[in-house]
Design a protein around this motif. Structure first.
Motif, short mmCIF file in Angstrom:
data_model
loop_
_atom_site.label_atom_id
_atom_site.label_comp_id
_atom_site.label_asym_id
_atom_site.label_seq_id
_atom_site.Cartn_x
_atom_site.Cartn_y
_atom_site.Cartn_z
N THR A 1 56.56 11.50 -19.94
CA THR A 1 57.26 11.60 -18.85
C THR A 1 57.74 11.85 -18.15
O THR A 1 58.04 12.46 -16.58
N LYS A 2 58.77 11.80 -18.84
CA LYS A 2 60.32 11.90 -18.33
C LYS A 2 60.25 14.03 -18.06
O LYS A 2 61.24 14.47 -17.15
N GLN B 1 58.14 14.51 -15.24
CA GLN B 1 58.97 14.31 -14.09
C GLN B 1 60.19 15.51 -13.33
O GLN B 1 60.78 16.04 -12.34
#
Length: 113
Positions: free
Chosen positions: A55-56, A59
């Motif tokens: 997810t990071k 992003q």
């Protein structure tokens, strides 16, 4: 007949495993179940960490792509640190960006150098 076979082995002096002992079997089953539960817990933790990392990364990727679309000096600042700064800008108050004072280089025309 199995019991007699075990009894004869013991009488003969053979080294036998105590696989017929109910206490030991229960203990072993409990130990195995406990190990399996702890392993499952560790695996779930690993999966969660991998999910957070993905997810990071995504992003950061979307931020970098947006910055590249803007282009110029803003587009060149591709860093995960800048994402955190961008999200934290709302707390500043007046909303104006402060210009950082940079170190004067060797060919600086600023007064006092």
């Amino acid at each position: 007949n199995i019991e007699w076979g075990e009894a004869l082995k013991v009488a003969g002096g053979a080294n036998t495993r105590k696989t017929n002992d109910v206490k030991l079997l229960k203990k072993a089953m409990k130990r195995k179940a406990k190990k399996k539960a702890s392993s499952a817990k560790a695996w779930n933790t690993r999966l969660e960490q991998a999910k957070d990392a993905a997810t990071k990364k995504q992003q950061i990727r979307t931020h970098n792509l947006e910055a590249r679309q803007v282009g110029g000096a803003t587009g060149a600042n591709l860093s995960s640190k800048r994402i955190a700064e961008k999200e934290g800008d709302g707390e500043g108050g007046d909303g104006e960006k402060k210009e950082k004072r940079r170190r004067a280089g060797p060919h600086s025309n600023r007064a006092g150098f």
